[in-house]
Design a protein around this motif. Structure first.
Motif, PDB file in Angstrom:
ATOM      1  N   GLU A 113      -1.279   8.610  -0.216  1.00 24.29           N
ATOM      2  CA  GLU A 113      -1.075   9.986   0.238  1.00 24.29           C
ATOM      3  C   GLU A 113      -2.280  10.496   1.021  1.00 24.29           C
ATOM      4  O   GLU A 113      -2.176  11.480   1.745  1.00 24.29           O
ATOM      5  CB  GLU A 113      -0.795  10.905  -0.950  1.00 24.29           C
ATOM      6  N   SER A 114      -3.437   9.838   0.909  1.00 22.74           N
ATOM      7  CA  SER A 114      -4.616  10.223   1.684  1.00 22.74           C
ATOM      8  C   SER A 114      -4.507   9.791   3.146  1.00 22.74           C
ATOM      9  O   SER A 114      -5.244  10.281   3.987  1.00 22.74           O
ATOM     10  CB  SER A 114      -5.880   9.607   1.078  1.00 22.74           C
ATOM     11  N   VAL A 115      -3.611   8.846   3.433  1.00 27.43           N
ATOM     12  CA  VAL A 115      -3.407   8.342   4.798  1.00 27.43           C
ATOM     13  C   VAL A 115      -1.895   8.300   5.032  1.00 27.43           C
ATOM     14  O   VAL A 115      -1.295   7.243   5.109  1.00 27.43           O
ATOM     15  CB  VAL A 115      -4.019   6.935   4.977  1.00 27.43           C
ATOM     16  N   LYS A 116      -1.286   9.458   5.117  1.00 25.11           N
ATOM     17  CA  LYS A 116       0.176   9.541   5.225  1.00 25.11           C
ATOM     18  C   LYS A 116       0.692   8.875   6.485  1.00 25.11           C
ATOM     19  O   LYS A 116       0.076   8.944   7.540  1.00 25.11           O
ATOM     20  CB  LYS A 116       0.617  10.997   5.213  1.00 25.11           C
ATOM     21  N   GLY A 117       1.841   8.233   6.347  1.00 26.43           N
ATOM     22  CA  GLY A 117       2.527   7.684   7.492  1.00 26.43           C
ATOM     23  C   GLY A 117       2.144   6.262   7.843  1.00 26.43           C
ATOM     24  O   GLY A 117       2.592   5.740   8.850  1.00 26.43           O
ATOM     25  N   PHE A 118       1.317   5.624   7.031  1.00 24.67           N
ATOM     26  CA  PHE A 118       0.873   4.265   7.320  1.00 24.67           C
ATOM     27  C   PHE A 118       0.873   3.421   6.053  1.00 24.67           C
ATOM     28  O   PHE A 118       0.819   3.950   4.941  1.00 24.67           O
ATOM     29  CB  PHE A 118      -0.546   4.270   7.908  1.00 24.67           C
ATOM     30  N   PHE A 119       0.922   2.104   6.239  1.00 20.61           N
ATOM     31  CA  PHE A 119       0.716   1.155   5.146  1.00 20.61           C
ATOM     32  C   PHE A 119       0.101  -0.100   5.722  1.00 20.61           C
ATOM     33  O   PHE A 119       0.125  -0.318   6.938  1.00 20.61           O
ATOM     34  CB  PHE A 119       2.018   0.862   4.389  1.00 20.61           C
ATOM     35  N   ALA A 120      -0.493  -0.919   4.847  1.00 19.79           N
ATOM     36  CA  ALA A 120      -1.128  -2.161   5.291  1.00 19.79           C
ATOM     37  C   ALA A 120      -1.215  -3.121   4.114  1.00 19.79           C
ATOM     38  O   ALA A 120      -1.109  -2.718   2.947  1.00 19.79           O
ATOM     39  CB  ALA A 120      -2.529  -1.885   5.829  1.00 19.79           C
ATOM     40  N   ASP A 121      -1.423  -4.403   4.429  1.00 20.70           N
ATOM     41  CA  ASP A 121      -1.602  -5.416   3.391  1.00 20.70           C
ATOM     42  C   ASP A 121      -2.998  -5.281   2.789  1.00 20.70           C
ATOM     43  O   ASP A 121      -3.994  -5.217   3.516  1.00 20.70           O
ATOM     44  CB  ASP A 121      -1.447  -6.823   3.970  1.00 20.70           C
ATOM     45  N   VAL A 122      -3.018  -5.214   1.451  1.00 18.92           N
ATOM     46  CA  VAL A 122      -4.285  -5.041   0.733  1.00 18.92           C
ATOM     47  C   VAL A 122      -4.381  -6.094  -0.364  1.00 18.92           C
ATOM     48  O   VAL A 122      -3.470  -6.227  -1.181  1.00 18.92           O
ATOM     49  CB  VAL A 122      -4.367  -3.631   0.102  1.00 18.92           C
ATOM     50  N   PRO A 123      -5.493  -6.832  -0.402  1.00 18.98           N
ATOM     51  CA  PRO A 123      -5.683  -7.804  -1.483  1.00 18.98           C
ATOM     52  C   PRO A 123      -6.192  -7.090  -2.747  1.00 18.98           C
ATOM     53  O   PRO A 123      -7.082  -6.247  -2.670  1.00 18.98           O
ATOM     54  CB  PRO A 123      -6.742  -8.758  -0.923  1.00 18.98           C
ATOM     55  N   ARG A 124      -5.600  -7.424  -3.870  1.00 18.46           N
ATOM     56  CA  ARG A 124      -6.030  -6.859  -5.158  1.00 18.46           C
ATOM     57  C   ARG A 124      -6.082  -7.979  -6.193  1.00 18.46           C
ATOM     58  O   ARG A 124      -5.311  -8.932  -6.129  1.00 18.46           O
ATOM     59  CB  ARG A 124      -5.041  -5.786  -5.649  1.00 18.46           C
ATOM     60  N   TYR A 125      -6.981  -7.818  -7.162  1.00 16.35           N
ATOM     61  CA  TYR A 125      -7.085  -8.800  -8.239  1.00 16.35           C
ATOM     62  C   TYR A 125      -5.819  -8.801  -9.080  1.00 16.35           C
ATOM     63  O   TYR A 125      -5.165  -7.784  -9.264  1.00 16.35           O
ATOM     64  CB  TYR A 125      -8.299  -8.514  -9.126  1.00 16.35           C
ATOM     65  N   ARG A 126      -5.511  -9.956  -9.629  1.00 16.42           N
ATOM     66  CA  ARG A 126      -4.268 -10.183 -10.358  1.00 16.42           C
ATOM     67  C   ARG A 126      -4.239  -9.518 -11.741  1.00 16.42           C
ATOM     68  O   ARG A 126      -3.202  -9.010 -12.172  1.00 16.42           O
ATOM     69  CB  ARG A 126      -4.066 -11.689 -10.502  1.00 16.42           C
ATOM     70  N   ALA A 127      -5.361  -9.523 -12.447  1.00 16.23           N
ATOM     71  CA  ALA A 127      -5.365  -8.992 -13.822  1.00 16.23           C
ATOM     72  C   ALA A 127      -6.709  -8.344 -14.133  1.00 16.23           C
ATOM     73  O   ALA A 127      -7.756  -8.789 -13.650  1.00 16.23           O
ATOM     74  CB  ALA A 127      -5.080 -10.107 -14.822  1.00 16.23           C
ATOM     75  N   LEU A 128      -6.653  -7.313 -14.960  1.00 14.97           N
ATOM     76  CA  LEU A 128      -7.879  -6.605 -15.323  1.00 14.97           C
ATOM     77  C   LEU A 128      -7.737  -5.965 -16.695  1.00 14.97           C
ATOM     78  O   LEU A 128      -6.649  -5.904 -17.265  1.00 14.97           O
ATOM     79  CB  LEU A 128      -8.205  -5.541 -14.261  1.00 14.97           C
ATOM     80  N   GLU A 129      -8.855  -5.484 -17.183  1.00 14.92           N
ATOM     81  CA  GLU A 129      -8.871  -4.697 -18.409  1.00 14.92           C
ATOM     82  C   GLU A 129      -9.444  -3.337 -18.051  1.00 14.92           C
ATOM     83  O   GLU A 129     -10.490  -3.239 -17.410  1.00 14.92           O
ATOM     84  CB  GLU A 129      -9.740  -5.366 -19.473  1.00 14.92           C
ATOM     85  N   LEU A 130      -8.746  -2.276 -18.443  1.00 18.54           N
ATOM     86  CA  LEU A 130      -9.197  -0.907 -18.224  1.00 18.54           C
ATOM     87  C   LEU A 130      -9.705  -0.366 -19.549  1.00 18.54           C
ATOM     88  O   LEU A 130      -9.001  -0.411 -20.561  1.00 18.54           O
ATOM     89  CB  LEU A 130      -8.034  -0.040 -17.717  1.00 18.54           C
ATOM     90  N   LYS A 131     -10.934   0.138 -19.543  1.00 17.71           N
ATOM     91  CA  LYS A 131     -11.516   0.753 -20.740  1.00 17.71           C
ATOM     92  C   LYS A 131     -11.914   2.179 -20.391  1.00 17.71           C
ATOM     93  O   LYS A 131     -12.230   2.483 -19.241  1.00 17.71           O
ATOM     94  CB  LYS A 131     -12.764  -0.007 -21.191  1.00 17.71           C
ATOM     95  N   GLY A 132     -11.901   3.033 -21.384  1.00 14.16           N
ATOM     96  CA  GLY A 132     -12.317   4.408 -21.182  1.00 14.16           C
ATOM     97  C   GLY A 132     -12.017   5.229 -22.411  1.00 14.16           C
ATOM     98  O   GLY A 132     -11.724   4.691 -23.487  1.00 14.16           O
ATOM     99  N   LEU A 133     -12.090   6.527 -22.235  1.00 17.58           N
ATOM    100  CA  LEU A 133     -11.762   7.461 -23.308  1.00 17.58           C
ATOM    101  C   LEU A 133     -10.437   8.126 -22.973  1.00 17.58           C
ATOM    102  O   LEU A 133     -10.162   8.430 -21.810  1.00 17.58           O
ATOM    103  CB  LEU A 133     -12.848   8.529 -23.431  1.00 17.58           C
ATOM    104  N   ASP A 134      -9.630   8.370 -23.995  1.00 16.12           N
ATOM    105  CA  ASP A 134      -8.372   9.082 -23.758  1.00 16.12           C
ATOM    106  C   ASP A 134      -8.620  10.585 -23.761  1.00 16.12           C
ATOM    107  O   ASP A 134      -9.766  11.040 -23.858  1.00 16.12           O
ATOM    108  CB  ASP A 134      -7.298   8.654 -24.767  1.00 16.12           C
TER     109      ASP A 134
END
Length: 111
Positions: free
Chosen positions: A29-50
């Motif tokens: 939504e920060s760059v409306k009207g466009f899309f592109a191929d983006v490489p992302r890592y396959r798996a991760l662990e998210l840690k934080g506080l709820d």
């Protein structure tokens, strides 16, 4: 794709668990009207506080891992156009542009 409910994550930290990458079209939504191929890592662990200040950890793969990385990038001042395959940047609204003879409006602001 699985249903994912909204979560509050305070002080999020990501640990990459699988360094292989998946390339997939991504938009924002920060760059409306466009899309592109983006490489992302396959798996991760998210840690934080709820929202109650309790520590939590969540394992994520696939689409959820992609979304977490996308949002973490925002927190670090990065948008997908910074890491995309530049040759793949595409206007997602060509059908509207063509249907209206080039007369379109792409609003970029608070409504």
């Amino acid at each position: 794709m699985d249903l994912m409910y909204l979560h509050v994550v305070i002080n999020p930290e990501v640990k990459i668990l699988d360094y292989s990458k998946i390339i997939f079209p991504e938009a924002c939504e920060s760059v409306k009207g466009f899309f592109a191929d983006v490489p992302r890592y396959r798996a991760l662990e998210l840690k934080g506080l709820d929202e109650n200040g309790k520590q939590f950890s969540q394992y994520a793969t696939g689409w959820l891992a992609r979304i977490i990385q996308h949002e973490m990038d925002h927190l670090n001042g990065i948008i997908y156009t910074d890491i995309m395959d530049r040759k793949s940047l595409t206007c997602s609204c060509w059908n509207v542009v063509n249907d209206r003879g080039g007369r379109v409006e792409l609003p970029y602001g608070v409504y």
